[in-house]
Design a protein around this motif. Sequence first.
Motif, mmCIF file in Angstrom:
data_model
loop_
_atom_site.group_PDB
_atom_site.id
_atom_site.type_symbol
_atom_site.label_atom_id
_atom_site.label_comp_id
_atom_site.label_asym_id
_atom_site.label_seq_id
_atom_site.Cartn_x
_atom_site.Cartn_y
_atom_site.Cartn_z
ATOM 1 N N ALA A 53 56.256 -1.062 4.651
ATOM 2 C CA ALA A 53 56.201 -2.257 3.623
ATOM 3 C C ALA A 53 56.117 -1.871 2.273
ATOM 4 O O ALA A 53 56.608 -2.632 1.269
ATOM 5 N N THR A 54 55.552 -0.794 1.848
ATOM 6 C CA THR A 54 55.493 -0.331 0.488
ATOM 7 C C THR A 54 54.928 -1.427 -0.687
ATOM 8 O O THR A 54 55.673 -1.681 -1.370
ATOM 9 N N GLU A 59 49.437 3.584 -4.039
ATOM 10 C CA GLU A 59 49.818 4.730 -4.113
ATOM 11 C C GLU A 59 49.304 5.915 -3.199
ATOM 12 O O GLU A 59 50.220 7.122 -3.212
ATOM 13 N N GLU A 60 48.605 5.609 -2.398
ATOM 14 C CA GLU A 60 48.385 6.242 -1.248
ATOM 15 C C GLU A 60 47.593 5.731 -0.085
ATOM 16 O O GLU A 60 46.925 4.587 -0.153
ATOM 17 N N THR A 61 48.003 5.970 1.146
ATOM 18 C CA THR A 61 47.122 5.523 2.203
ATOM 19 C C THR A 61 46.836 6.492 3.277
ATOM 20 O O THR A 61 47.377 7.833 3.098
ATOM 21 N N SER A 62 45.776 6.392 4.104
ATOM 22 C CA SER A 62 45.056 7.365 4.814
ATOM 23 C C SER A 62 44.531 6.612 5.950
ATOM 24 O O SER A 62 44.281 5.413 5.938
ATOM 25 N N THR A 88 48.665 -10.538 5.088
ATOM 26 C CA THR A 88 49.888 -11.061 5.690
ATOM 27 C C THR A 88 50.319 -10.010 6.562
ATOM 28 O O THR A 88 50.734 -10.475 7.607
ATOM 29 N N LEU A 89 50.183 -9.005 6.368
ATOM 30 C CA LEU A 89 50.567 -7.771 7.144
ATOM 31 C C LEU A 89 49.761 -7.896 8.549
ATOM 32 O O LEU A 89 50.243 -7.644 9.748
ATOM 33 N N LEU A 90 48.442 -8.154 8.304
ATOM 34 C CA LEU A 90 47.491 -8.041 9.534
ATOM 35 C C LEU A 90 47.925 -9.324 10.504
ATOM 36 O O LEU A 90 47.823 -8.930 11.608
#
Length: 254
Positions: A53-54, A59-62, A88-90
Amino acid sequence: MSDEGTTSPQAATKEWPKIRTVGVDGMLVSFGDRLSEPANRAALAFRAALDRATPEGVEETSTSLISAYVRFDPVHRDHAGLRADLDTLLQDRDWYAADLPQGRREWRIPTVFGTDLAPQLDEAAAAAGMTPDEAIASISDTVVRVQTIGFAPGQPYLGELGPDWDIPRQKALTKRIPEGALAVAIRQLVLFSVSTPTGWRHIGQTGFRLFRPDAETPFVLRPGDAVRFEPVSPERLQAMKDDPDGGARAKDLT
């Protein structure tokens, strides 16, 4: 509800998933307050969807065992705006039953169980109520998942083993466990990427180099990868000592 199914206990409550602020530039999306297969699946799937989705400013995910971490640029986004995007994504799907991320692999890793190379197999087997041979069969017949990478560079936590393996860590530390060691506790396996002290019981030894700082991809295993530890003799492992994979083989799953 059981943790063994596709729905975790947290999925049936209003409390989970939970979005929390982490410092000035971070947000944490947690799917439970303890490790379960569905909560780990949800964290992995949600992080993959977030990367697709960016959202602006990310800047970073983990991921950790049950959470997805998001670091953002606070100059261009605030917590409230990012929280709205995350919420929203959840709402998009049931993340506890979501498909695991694409690009996963299944690894088969040659492993010496017991002997002088892994001297705590008998102790761990007894704690699990098994003979050493039963313990080897139990571990080697189970396909485990890389739940997260942590503690040391490239080091995977793998699970989930059966309930018999819900054994505690040691009360005292082993002074040093070698690189490539396989250790067990609390229904998880850890494959050590470095030599270090540990409270986990050393039950197997591999020749697998998990951390390769000069490689394009320094961490060999990735969250979501499947792993099976295949029993081999000490002589067979020694014959593969010059192979950085220690004889391990991988195939694409998705």
